[in-house]
Write a protein that holds these residues in place. Structure first.
Motif, PDB file in Angstrom:
ATOM      1  N   LEU A  37      -6.548  13.194 -40.211  1.00 11.19           N
ATOM      2  CA  LEU A  37      -7.250  11.949 -40.460  1.00 11.19           C
ATOM      3  C   LEU A  37      -7.695  12.011 -41.918  1.00 11.19           C
ATOM      4  N   GLN A  38      -7.406  10.970 -42.667  1.00 11.63           N
ATOM      5  CA  GLN A  38      -7.755  10.906 -44.082  1.00 11.63           C
ATOM      6  C   GLN A  38      -8.597   9.671 -44.334  1.00 11.63           C
ATOM      7  N   VAL A  39      -9.711   9.843 -45.030  1.00 12.92           N
ATOM      8  CA  VAL A  39     -10.580   8.726 -45.389  1.00 12.92           C
ATOM      9  C   VAL A  39     -10.477   8.526 -46.895  1.00 12.92           C
ATOM     10  N   ALA A  40     -10.288   7.276 -47.311  1.00  9.20           N
ATOM     11  CA  ALA A  40     -10.200   6.952 -48.736  1.00  9.20           C
ATOM     12  C   ALA A  40     -11.074   5.740 -49.034  1.00  9.20           C
ATOM     13  N   GLY A  41     -11.816   5.823 -50.123  1.00  4.76           N
ATOM     14  CA  GLY A  41     -12.609   4.685 -50.553  1.00  4.76           C
ATOM     15  C   GLY A  41     -11.700   3.632 -51.163  1.00  4.76           C
ATOM     16  N   ILE A  42     -11.967   2.363 -50.832  1.00 12.15           N
ATOM     17  CA  ILE A  42     -11.141   1.281 -51.388  1.00 12.15           C
ATOM     18  C   ILE A  42     -11.990   0.278 -52.169  1.00 12.15           C
ATOM     19  N   GLY A  43     -13.209   0.688 -52.529  1.00 14.32           N
ATOM     20  CA  GLY A  43     -14.083  -0.161 -53.326  1.00 14.32           C
ATOM     21  C   GLY A  43     -14.964  -1.053 -52.477  1.00 14.32           C
ATOM     22  N   SER A  44     -15.988  -1.598 -53.112  1.00 20.57           N
ATOM     23  CA  SER A  44     -16.944  -2.503 -52.469  1.00 20.57           C
ATOM     24  C   SER A  44     -17.560  -1.911 -51.201  1.00 20.57           C
ATOM     25  N   GLY A  45     -17.730  -0.590 -51.157  1.00 23.16           N
ATOM     26  CA  GLY A  45     -18.363   0.044 -50.009  1.00 23.16           C
ATOM     27  C   GLY A  45     -17.498   0.118 -48.776  1.00 23.16           C
ATOM     28  N   ALA A  46     -16.197  -0.079 -48.916  1.00 19.65           N
ATOM     29  CA  ALA A  46     -15.273  -0.036 -47.774  1.00 19.65           C
ATOM     30  C   ALA A  46     -14.379   1.201 -47.863  1.00 19.65           C
ATOM     31  N   SER A  47     -13.772   1.530 -46.740  1.00 18.90           N
ATOM     32  CA  SER A  47     -12.892   2.697 -46.651  1.00 18.90           C
ATOM     33  C   SER A  47     -11.647   2.357 -45.864  1.00 18.90           C
ATOM     34  N   GLU A  48     -10.590   3.106 -46.131  1.00 25.21           N
ATOM     35  CA  GLU A  48      -9.408   3.029 -45.293  1.00 25.21           C
ATOM     36  C   GLU A  48      -9.258   4.384 -44.615  1.00 25.21           C
ATOM     37  N   VAL A  49      -9.079   4.338 -43.309  1.00 21.75           N
ATOM     38  CA  VAL A  49      -8.917   5.554 -42.523  1.00 21.75           C
ATOM     39  C   VAL A  49      -7.493   5.565 -41.979  1.00 21.75           C
ATOM     40  N   THR A  50      -6.791   6.660 -42.227  1.00 24.24           N
ATOM     41  CA  THR A  50      -5.424   6.816 -41.734  1.00 24.24           C
ATOM     42  C   THR A  50      -5.378   8.024 -40.819  1.00 24.24           C
ATOM     43  N   VAL A  51      -4.748   7.848 -39.664  1.00 25.70           N
ATOM     44  CA  VAL A  51      -4.539   8.950 -38.720  1.00 25.70           C
ATOM     45  C   VAL A  51      -3.029   9.142 -38.584  1.00 25.70           C
ATOM     46  N   HIS A  52      -2.605  10.398 -38.674  1.00 28.00           N
ATOM     47  CA  HIS A  52      -1.186  10.741 -38.592  1.00 28.00           C
ATOM     48  C   HIS A  52      -1.005  11.825 -37.531  1.00 28.00           C
ATOM     49  N   ALA A 100     -17.584   0.626 -44.620  1.00 26.65           N
ATOM     50  CA  ALA A 100     -18.567   1.688 -44.828  1.00 26.65           C
ATOM     51  C   ALA A 100     -18.060   2.618 -45.922  1.00 26.65           C
ATOM     52  N   LEU A 101     -18.985   3.294 -46.563  1.00 22.48           N
ATOM     53  CA  LEU A 101     -18.615   4.257 -47.596  1.00 22.48           C
ATOM     54  C   LEU A 101     -17.779   5.380 -46.994  1.00 22.48           C
ATOM     55  N   PRO A 102     -16.819   5.890 -47.739  1.00 21.97           N
ATOM     56  CA  PRO A 102     -15.953   6.952 -47.193  1.00 21.97           C
ATOM     57  C   PRO A 102     -16.719   8.174 -46.725  1.00 21.97           C
ATOM     58  N   GLU A 103     -17.799   8.530 -47.413  1.00 22.69           N
ATOM     59  CA  GLU A 103     -18.596   9.695 -46.996  1.00 22.69           C
ATOM     60  C   GLU A 103     -19.202   9.479 -45.616  1.00 22.69           C
ATOM     61  N   HIS A 104     -19.619   8.256 -45.328  1.00 17.96           N
ATOM     62  CA  HIS A 104     -20.204   7.960 -44.015  1.00 17.96           C
ATOM     63  C   HIS A 104     -19.135   8.011 -42.929  1.00 17.96           C
ATOM     64  N   VAL A 105     -17.971   7.446 -43.228  1.00 17.54           N
ATOM     65  CA  VAL A 105     -16.880   7.446 -42.244  1.00 17.54           C
ATOM     66  C   VAL A 105     -16.437   8.873 -41.959  1.00 17.54           C
TER      67      VAL A 105
END
Length: 137
Positions: A83-98, A12-17
C-alpha cells in the motif's frame, strides 16, 4: 503470476492516511473482511482467514519514510502486496494497493479481488475520516 491494483483519492494529508493504514491494531477496520492479523514479533504476523479457517505466517513491514506498507506470506511465498500513500496537494492523498499472487490457488479471482480492494480502500477512507473527526472534536 497475477497482479491487481486499485487506487483511491482521500481528502486527508498523506501522513494521516498512512498513520491509519499502518496501525497494526486497526488493520482489521479496513482490510478485506474475514482477514484477521495477529502481531507476533514484528515484522512477523499471523493472518487468519475466515473463509478457509487457516492461519498463515506472514510478514508486515511499515516504511514510514516512504509512506509504504508491505506484506506477504512467509513460508510459501505465494502472495505479496503493498500500500502506497502519496500526497497530491491541497491536503489530499492518493492511496494505491497492489497485490501479486505467485500461486494461482491463492488467487480468488479478478472480480473478488477488485471488490475486496475497492471496499478496503473505502473502509480505510472512512477510518481516516473518523480519526480526523475525533482529533478535531
Amino acid at each position: 503470476m497475477t497482479e491487481y491494483e486499485r487506487s483511491r483519492t482521500m481528502p486527508a494529508l498523506p501522513e494521516h492516511v498512512f498513520g491509519q493504514a499502518a496501525d497494526v491494531d486497526q488493520l482489521e477496520a479496513w482490510m478485506p473482511q474475514g482477514l484477521h492479523v495477529h502481531a507476533e514479533d514484528p515484522p512477523a504476523v499471523t493472518v487468519h482467514e475466515d473463509r478457509t479457517h487457516e492461519d498463515v505466517s506472514a510478514l508486515l513491514r511499515a516504511r514510514p519514510d516512504q509512506m509504504r506498507l508491505e506484506w506477504g506470506t512467509r513460508d510459501q511465498g505465494s502472495y505479496t502486496g503493498w500500500l502506497q500513500v502519496a500526497g497530491i496537494g491541497s491536503g489530499a492523498s492518493e492511496v494505491t494497493v497492489h497485490l501479486s499472487f505467485f500461486d494461482e490457488s491463492h488467487d480468488p479471482g479478478e472480480q473478488a479481488v477488485r471488490g475486496a480492494l475497492d471496499s478496503s480502500l473505502q473502509r480505510l477512507e472512512e477510518q481516516v475520516r473518523l480519526r480526523a473527526d475525533n482529533a478535531g472534536g
